[in-house]
Design a protein around this motif. Structure first.
Motif, PDB file in Angstrom:
ATOM      1  N   PHE A 155      -2.655 -11.286  51.576  1.00 24.30           N
ATOM      2  CA  PHE A 155      -2.459 -11.786  52.992  1.00 24.30           C
ATOM      3  C   PHE A 155      -1.446 -10.650  53.697  1.00 24.30           C
ATOM      4  O   PHE A 155      -0.495 -10.306  53.264  1.00 24.30           O
ATOM      5  N   THR A 156      -2.152 -10.338  55.069  1.00 20.58           N
ATOM      6  CA  THR A 156      -1.417  -9.449  55.651  1.00 20.58           C
ATOM      7  C   THR A 156      -1.466  -9.782  57.036  1.00 20.58           C
ATOM      8  O   THR A 156      -2.756  -9.929  57.665  1.00 20.58           O
ATOM      9  N   PRO A 157      -0.438 -10.261  57.886  1.00 21.71           N
ATOM     10  CA  PRO A 157      -0.669 -10.915  59.097  1.00 21.71           C
ATOM     11  C   PRO A 157      -1.333 -10.044  60.040  1.00 21.71           C
ATOM     12  O   PRO A 157      -1.204  -8.607  60.291  1.00 21.71           O
ATOM     13  N   ARG A 158      -2.089 -10.559  60.796  1.00 18.80           N
ATOM     14  CA  ARG A 158      -2.796  -9.851  62.034  1.00 18.80           C
ATOM     15  C   ARG A 158      -1.895  -9.545  63.078  1.00 18.80           C
ATOM     16  O   ARG A 158      -1.029 -10.303  63.345  1.00 18.80           O
ATOM     17  N   ALA A 159      -2.049  -8.395  63.570  1.00 16.33           N
ATOM     18  CA  ALA A 159      -0.943  -8.012  64.567  1.00 16.33           C
ATOM     19  C   ALA A 159      -1.323  -8.994  65.950  1.00 16.33           C
ATOM     20  O   ALA A 159      -2.471  -9.089  66.257  1.00 16.33           O
TER      21      ALA A 159
END
Ligand code: SF4
Length: 99
Positions: free
Chosen positions: A91-95
């Motif tokens: 998981f990588t937060p969306r900008a």
């Protein structure tokens, strides 16, 4: 043959078996992903329902929304269809859009 010779041979066999096993793992793992170029769900511990609010797949920068209601969502890096409310280790937060 003394006990040291036997011990060295046993150690050599174990080392060789470990080395071959490790090599097979490293050769097989990328091959499993070679077809799609994506990570297996198991490799990133994907789950269909995340338990951390704000960290669902549809909050992730890798999320690809379906083109229409009949298609499933997908991910840029994890293989197969995914649930928008799923989650995985990648998981990588969306900008966030600028205000
Ligand atoms: S990287 Fe993981 S959390 Fe992000 S969209 Fe893909 S499966 Fe979901």
């Amino acid at each position: 043959m003394d006990s040291n010779t036997i011990s060295r041979r046993a150690a050599l066999r174990r080392t060789t078996a470990f080395g071959v096993g490790t090599a097979i793992f490293w050769l097989a793992a990328p091959a499993a992903h070679a077809q799609t170029g994506k990570l297996a769900k198991d490799a990133v511990k994907y789950v269909d329902k995340g338990d951390v609010p704000g960290k669902d797949c549809d909050d992730c920068m890798h999320f690809i929304a379906p083109a229409n209601a009949r298609e499933a969502a997908t991910c840029r890096i994890v293989e197969g269809p995914i649930n928008p409310h799923g989650h995985c280790l990648a998981f990588t937060p969306r900008a966030k859009p600028a205000p």
